[in-house]
Design a protein around this motif. Structure first.
Motif, PDB file in Angstrom:
ATOM      1  N   PHE A   1     -34.711 -48.029 -12.245  1.00  0.00           N
ATOM      2  CA  PHE A   1     -34.547 -48.798 -13.477  1.00  0.00           C
ATOM      3  C   PHE A   1     -35.470 -48.307 -14.584  1.00  0.00           C
ATOM      4  O   PHE A   1     -35.114 -48.381 -15.760  1.00  0.00           O
ATOM      5  N   ALA A   2     -36.638 -47.790 -14.249  1.00  0.00           N
ATOM      6  CA  ALA A   2     -37.503 -47.188 -15.264  1.00  0.00           C
ATOM      7  C   ALA A   2     -36.794 -45.986 -15.884  1.00  0.00           C
ATOM      8  O   ALA A   2     -36.823 -45.789 -17.103  1.00  0.00           O
ATOM      9  N   HIS A   3     -36.135 -45.201 -15.044  1.00  0.00           N
ATOM     10  CA  HIS A   3     -35.401 -44.036 -15.537  1.00  0.00           C
ATOM     11  C   HIS A   3     -34.222 -44.476 -16.402  1.00  0.00           C
ATOM     12  O   HIS A   3     -34.020 -43.965 -17.500  1.00  0.00           O
ATOM     13  N   LEU A   4     -33.441 -45.439 -15.909  1.00  0.00           N
ATOM     14  CA  LEU A   4     -32.257 -45.893 -16.645  1.00  0.00           C
ATOM     15  C   LEU A   4     -32.622 -46.594 -17.945  1.00  0.00           C
ATOM     16  O   LEU A   4     -31.845 -46.562 -18.907  1.00  0.00           O
ATOM     17  N   GLY A   5     -33.771 -47.221 -17.996  1.00  0.00           N
ATOM     18  CA  GLY A   5     -34.189 -47.933 -19.194  1.00  0.00           C
ATOM     19  C   GLY A   5     -34.887 -47.060 -20.214  1.00  0.00           C
ATOM     20  O   GLY A   5     -35.176 -47.509 -21.323  1.00  0.00           O
ATOM     21  N   SER A   6     -35.147 -45.812 -19.876  1.00  0.00           N
ATOM     22  CA  SER A   6     -35.852 -44.945 -20.821  1.00  0.00           C
ATOM     23  C   SER A   6     -34.905 -44.511 -21.942  1.00  0.00           C
ATOM     24  O   SER A   6     -33.691 -44.447 -21.755  1.00  0.00           O
ATOM     25  N   PRO A   7     -35.458 -44.231 -23.118  1.00  0.00           N
ATOM     26  CA  PRO A   7     -34.624 -43.829 -24.250  1.00  0.00           C
ATOM     27  C   PRO A   7     -33.770 -42.601 -23.920  1.00  0.00           C
ATOM     28  O   PRO A   7     -34.256 -41.643 -23.324  1.00  0.00           O
ATOM     29  N   GLY A   8     -32.512 -42.672 -24.284  1.00  0.00           N
ATOM     30  CA  GLY A   8     -31.607 -41.549 -24.091  1.00  0.00           C
ATOM     31  C   GLY A   8     -31.106 -41.366 -22.670  1.00  0.00           C
ATOM     32  O   GLY A   8     -30.495 -40.345 -22.363  1.00  0.00           O
ATOM     33  N   ALA A   9     -31.349 -42.330 -21.797  1.00  0.00           N
ATOM     34  CA  ALA A   9     -30.926 -42.179 -20.402  1.00  0.00           C
ATOM     35  C   ALA A   9     -29.422 -42.354 -20.213  1.00  0.00           C
ATOM     36  O   ALA A   9     -28.878 -41.920 -19.206  1.00  0.00           O
ATOM     37  N   LEU A  10     -28.782 -42.993 -21.151  1.00  0.00           N
ATOM     38  CA  LEU A  10     -27.344 -43.241 -21.025  1.00  0.00           C
ATOM     39  C   LEU A  10     -26.578 -42.319 -21.965  1.00  0.00           C
ATOM     40  O   LEU A  10     -27.070 -42.000 -23.033  1.00  0.00           O
ATOM     41  N   PRO A  11     -25.410 -41.873 -21.595  1.00  0.00           N
ATOM     42  CA  PRO A  11     -24.682 -42.206 -20.368  1.00  0.00           C
ATOM     43  C   PRO A  11     -25.353 -41.573 -19.157  1.00  0.00           C
ATOM     44  O   PRO A  11     -26.170 -40.668 -19.284  1.00  0.00           O
ATOM     45  N   VAL A  12     -24.964 -42.067 -17.980  1.00  0.00           N
ATOM     46  CA  VAL A  12     -25.593 -41.636 -16.744  1.00  0.00           C
ATOM     47  C   VAL A  12     -24.533 -41.241 -15.717  1.00  0.00           C
ATOM     48  O   VAL A  12     -23.436 -41.813 -15.703  1.00  0.00           O
ATOM     49  N   LEU A  13     -24.857 -40.259 -14.914  1.00  0.00           N
ATOM     50  CA  LEU A  13     -24.030 -39.854 -13.779  1.00  0.00           C
ATOM     51  C   LEU A  13     -24.819 -40.205 -12.537  1.00  0.00           C
ATOM     52  O   LEU A  13     -25.941 -39.732 -12.357  1.00  0.00           O
ATOM     53  N   ILE A  14     -24.247 -41.043 -11.688  1.00  0.00           N
ATOM     54  CA  ILE A  14     -24.890 -41.433 -10.436  1.00  0.00           C
ATOM     55  C   ILE A  14     -24.021 -40.930  -9.310  1.00  0.00           C
ATOM     56  O   ILE A  14     -22.812 -41.183  -9.289  1.00  0.00           O
ATOM     57  N   HIS A  15     -24.615 -40.188  -8.388  1.00  0.00           N
ATOM     58  CA  HIS A  15     -23.814 -39.671  -7.283  1.00  0.00           C
ATOM     59  C   HIS A  15     -24.634 -39.536  -6.017  1.00  0.00           C
ATOM     60  O   HIS A  15     -25.861 -39.558  -6.030  1.00  0.00           O
TER      61      HIS A  15
END
Length: 147
Positions: A54-68
């Motif tokens: 969540f720290a990674h996902l909440g950081s600026p510019g983290a989205l869009p995201v690819l999770i695999h």
């Protein structure tokens, strides 16, 4: 990348996946077969790493995201289910999304253990707090994902 480090070394991501992206490997073990017990073991492995995720996902510019992960049937499903719950998606909608996005029409009850843990914790926010997700990281993710 929710695969183990060993899996990542054996089958590295294509160069285009890492080009221009920030890459995070959570090093979760592969757990087979895909049944209710294995989904709980995947969750057991993911929970200590939720703060980092969540720290990674909440950081600026983290989205869009690819999770695999390796096949997209276990670790990625559990991780995405937690993220969707954190974004306010209802448990029935998360279960439906899970079932609809599996090639073999997986049984949505595989997520019942995850839903039970969240419910027992008092909801998604207390559940995430119990697993070191900071309210500010959660809020930043929600702000970026739901704007």
């Amino acid at each position: 990348d929710l695969r183990s480090l060993r899996e990542g070394r054996a089958a590295p991501d294509a160069p285009w996946v890492k080009r221009g992206t920030r890459h995070l490997t959570l090093d979760l073990p592969e757990v087979l077969p895909s049944d209710a017990g294995s989904f709980l073991r995947m969750l057991d492995a993911l929970e200590p790493k939720l703060g980092r995720l969540f720290a990674h996902l909440g950081s600026p510019g983290a989205l869009p995201v690819l999770i695999h992960c390796g096949s997209g049937k276990g670790r990625a499903c559990v991780g995405v289910a937690v993220i969707l719950l954190a974004l306010g998606v209802s448990q029935p909608d998360v279960a439906r999304d899970f079932a609809e996005n599996q090639a073999d029409g997986a049984d949505p009850r595989l997520l019942d253990g995850l839903f039970a843990r969240v419910t027992e914790a008092g909801g998604i926010e207390p559940y995430l707090a119990r697993h070191s997700v900071s309210p500010s990281d959660l809020e930043r993710l929600r702000s970026q994902a739901l704007e």
